[in-house]
Design a protein around this motif. Structure first.
Motif, PDB file in Angstrom:
ATOM      1  N   PHE A   1       0.839  -1.196   0.000  1.00 28.50           N
ATOM      2  CA  PHE A   1       0.000   0.000   0.000  1.00 28.50           C
ATOM      3  C   PHE A   1       0.881   1.256   0.000  1.00 28.50           C
ATOM      4  O   PHE A   1       0.660   2.187  -0.776  1.00 28.50           O
ATOM      5  N   SER A   2       1.906   1.293   0.826  1.00 27.72           N
ATOM      6  CA  SER A   2       2.819   2.438   0.895  1.00 27.72           C
ATOM      7  C   SER A   2       3.564   2.606  -0.434  1.00 27.72           C
ATOM      8  O   SER A   2       3.745   3.726  -0.930  1.00 27.72           O
ATOM      9  N   PHE A   3       4.003   1.494  -1.012  1.00 29.00           N
ATOM     10  CA  PHE A   3       4.700   1.543  -2.300  1.00 29.00           C
ATOM     11  C   PHE A   3       3.790   2.125  -3.384  1.00 29.00           C
ATOM     12  O   PHE A   3       4.208   2.971  -4.173  1.00 29.00           O
ATOM     13  N   CYS A   4       2.523   1.685  -3.435  1.00 30.65           N
ATOM     14  CA  CYS A   4       1.567   2.181  -4.431  1.00 30.65           C
ATOM     15  C   CYS A   4       1.320   3.675  -4.247  1.00 30.65           C
ATOM     16  O   CYS A   4       1.262   4.423  -5.228  1.00 30.65           O
ATOM     17  N   ILE A   5       1.187   4.136  -3.020  1.00 28.18           N
ATOM     18  CA  ILE A   5       0.974   5.556  -2.754  1.00 28.18           C
ATOM     19  C   ILE A   5       2.198   6.354  -3.201  1.00 28.18           C
ATOM     20  O   ILE A   5       2.072   7.386  -3.871  1.00 28.18           O
ATOM     21  N   LEU A   6       3.403   5.884  -2.868  1.00 30.14           N
ATOM     22  CA  LEU A   6       4.626   6.567  -3.295  1.00 30.14           C
ATOM     23  C   LEU A   6       4.764   6.578  -4.817  1.00 30.14           C
ATOM     24  O   LEU A   6       5.189   7.578  -5.397  1.00 30.14           O
TER      25      LEU A   6
ATOM     26  N   LEU B   1       2.611  11.672 -10.312  1.00 29.71           N
ATOM     27  CA  LEU B   1       2.012  13.010 -10.321  1.00 29.71           C
ATOM     28  C   LEU B   1       3.073  14.102 -10.316  1.00 29.71           C
ATOM     29  O   LEU B   1       2.959  15.098 -11.035  1.00 29.71           O
ATOM     30  N   VAL B   2       4.115  13.927  -9.507  1.00 32.68           N
ATOM     31  CA  VAL B   2       5.196  14.915  -9.459  1.00 32.68           C
ATOM     32  C   VAL B   2       5.920  14.965 -10.805  1.00 32.68           C
ATOM     33  O   VAL B   2       6.174  16.049 -11.347  1.00 32.68           O
ATOM     34  N   PHE B   3       6.257  13.817 -11.369  1.00 30.07           N
ATOM     35  CA  PHE B   3       6.940  13.774 -12.661  1.00 30.07           C
ATOM     36  C   PHE B   3       6.092  14.427 -13.750  1.00 30.07           C
ATOM     37  O   PHE B   3       6.591  15.219 -14.545  1.00 30.07           O
ATOM     38  N   THR B   4       4.796  14.116 -13.794  1.00 27.31           N
ATOM     39  CA  THR B   4       3.895  14.696 -14.789  1.00 27.31           C
ATOM     40  C   THR B   4       3.820  16.212 -14.625  1.00 27.31           C
ATOM     41  O   THR B   4       3.845  16.947 -15.619  1.00 27.31           O
TER      42      THR B   4
END
Length: 185
Positions: free
Chosen positions: A7-12, A18-21
């Motif tokens: 779950f933490s990996f998916c959120i990261l 989003l940051v890259f985009t």
């Protein structure tokens, strides 16, 4: 424990995407696709030979000796190399005549320089008009000069040399490869 890690990996991962985009959209501007109407005005490939015939059955040939398409897919916002520019440059030649045409930014809303059409015949600029016209009871868009008539979706249909008008008869295709489009910026 594994479920929490996944779950933490998916959120990261989602946050990273989003940051890259966001950074990509800040640094780059995407450009529209190259307008297909360039190919309607000039439906040729390099090496094509256009055969024209006068009313007295005299034939002349024009060869597409050069054809270059340029299109910018995207550009960096903070680099001075242009904007969403595109163009088609085509040169027709025979033993007595050269017609050099450059059409820039045809209906390109993100162009910085805007639409421009240049016709140069034997190193002299050709006065021309681009307009809607009625031909055989049909509305057509044309590019017309004293020596040339282009009809959109048909290409060069009339060619005048030594006060004789020649009419398009046929095209001989030597090159069946798809035309490459060079990248801009």
């Amino acid at each position: 424990m594994i479920r929490k890690f996944v779950f933490s990996f998916c959120i990261l991962l989602l946050i990273s995407i989003l940051v890259f985009t966001s950074i990509y959209n800040y640094l780059f501007t995407s450009c529209p696709e190259m307008n297909s109407e360039y190919f309607a005005w000039f439906p040729y490939k390099e090496g094509d030979i256009l055969i024209f015939e006068s009313q007295k059955n005299k034939e002349i040939k024009l060869e597409v000796s050069f054809l270059e398409l340029v299109h910018t897919n995207a550009y960096m916002n903070f680099v001075k190399c242009g904007h969403c520019e595109d163009s088609e440059h085509i040169i027709f030649r025979n033993e007595k005549d050269t017609l050099d045409i450059t059409m820039n930014n045809l209906d390109n809303p993100k162009s910085y320089f805007g639409y421009q059409l240049n016709l140069v015949s034997n190193s002299k600029f050709v006065n021309h008009i681009q307009k809607d016209s009625t031909i055989n009871n049909k509305n057509k868009e044309v590019i017309s000069s004293d020596s040339y008539l282009f009809i959109k979706s048909r290409g060069l249909v009339n060619y005048k040399m030594n006060n004789t008008v020649y009419y398009f008869k046929k095209i001989i295709r030597k090159n069946l490869k798809k035309q490459n489009i060079k990248g801009g910026c």
